[in-house]
Design a protein around this motif. Structure first.
Motif: not given
Length: 301
Positions: A17-26, A63-70
């Motif tokens: 679980r902890n060796s898998r790469p992590q990705f951040r998407m907007s 007002i701050v941002d309309r994006r969600a992050f996954v």
């Protein structure tokens, strides 16, 4: 101390679980005014085919941002998520992009800054009590309307703020009994016009929403000052984000400049003065070229 596992299989599962790469998407395209849990559930269901959905950050304030992050775990998670760009999610299409960590950090910093502005506003004693007024002569210029209304309600007490927008005005007082006196002028005449007064929705009567709670909660009315000052708050948040980006560029320039100095120190000891000037010019060009600053950015430096 060391982590203890119940079995070798549990240990292997933890390491995997902890060796898998992590990705951040907007993700953009959804209506940010919908309930957070509803948006979060849609995004989890839509992206779970890409990998393990570790976390979903839904914007709490458009007002701050309309994006969600996954945030996804999985070796091919980013590639699969990008393939969902333009895909249909119910009544909206998802705009999916890779989002470096600094984008999420910028969003969170801007959100904290915006919250500090809102907190200062709702706790300002000038806006604790107020009335809404309409029925006055709307053909007059706004500054003249304000003067007329201030004179009319001056007998009620200390007026702290007047906001005129079209056919309606908000008038604020420092004490509750002053607000009550102002309400007593309902149906009174102002320059030949009979006015209507009503108690204003203030932060004092509408406590702050809990995190994740929708403003469509039954019995909740958004305080008038939140609507009145929304454009100004929006401008300040945008300026804050721009300043953060400029600071980031400046810091990058400084790091590149320092790195250039360290590399050139040894060579410059053996260079004649003319060649040293040329080397300095080349080094400056080298560390400026990757980062393009606008003229206004240069002024800010």
């Amino acid at each position: 101390g060391p982590i203890m596992f119940e079995s070798e299989a549990a240990r292997e599962a933890f390491l995997e679980r902890n060796s898998r790469p992590q990705f951040r998407m907007s993700v953009e395209g959804f209506n940010p005014y919908r309930p957070e849990d509803e948006i979060r559930r849609e995004l989890v269901n839509h992206f779970e085919s890409c990998g393990e959905v570790f976390r979903v950050i839904v914007p709490t304030d458009p007002i701050v941002d309309r994006r969600a992050f996954v945030i996804l775990f999985g070796h091919d998670a980013e590639e699969k998520a990008l393939q969902l760009n333009g895909s249909d999610i119910g009544d909206w299409n998802a705009l999916v992009k890779s989002a470096p960590m600094d984008q999420e950090n910028e969003y969170l910093m801007a959100q904290r800054y915006k919250k500090s502005l809102v907190d200062a506003l709702v706790n300002d004693k000038k806006f604790k009590f107020g009335i809404a007024v309409w029925g006055y002569d709307t053909s007059l210029p706004e500054d003249e309307v304000e003067s007329v209304l201030r004179r009319h309600f001056s007998s009620c007490g200390g007026i702290t703020h007047v906001y005129i927008y079209g056919k309606r005005a908000n008038i604020y007082f420092s004490e509750e009994h002053e607000e009550t006196s102002a309400l007593g002028l309902h149906r009174s005449e102002v320059s030949g016009f009979r006015i209507t007064t009503r108690r204003l929705a203030t932060a004092r009567r509408n406590h702050s929403l809990a995190p994740g709670q929708s403003s469509r909660r039954i019995g909740y009315t958004r305080p008038a000052i939140m609507i009145e000052f929304a454009p100004e708050i929006g401008r300040k948040v945008k300026a804050f984000k721009k300043i953060k980006r400029i600071v980031k560029k400046v810091m990058a320039l400084r790091r590149m400049k320092e790195a250039g100095k360290e590399k050139a120190t040894t060579k410059e000891k053996f260079m004649p003065s003319s060649r040293m000037k040329e080397a300095t010019k080349e080094r400056v060009t080298a560390f400026l070229s990757p980062i393009i600053l606008s003229p206004k950015d240069y002024e800010a430096l």
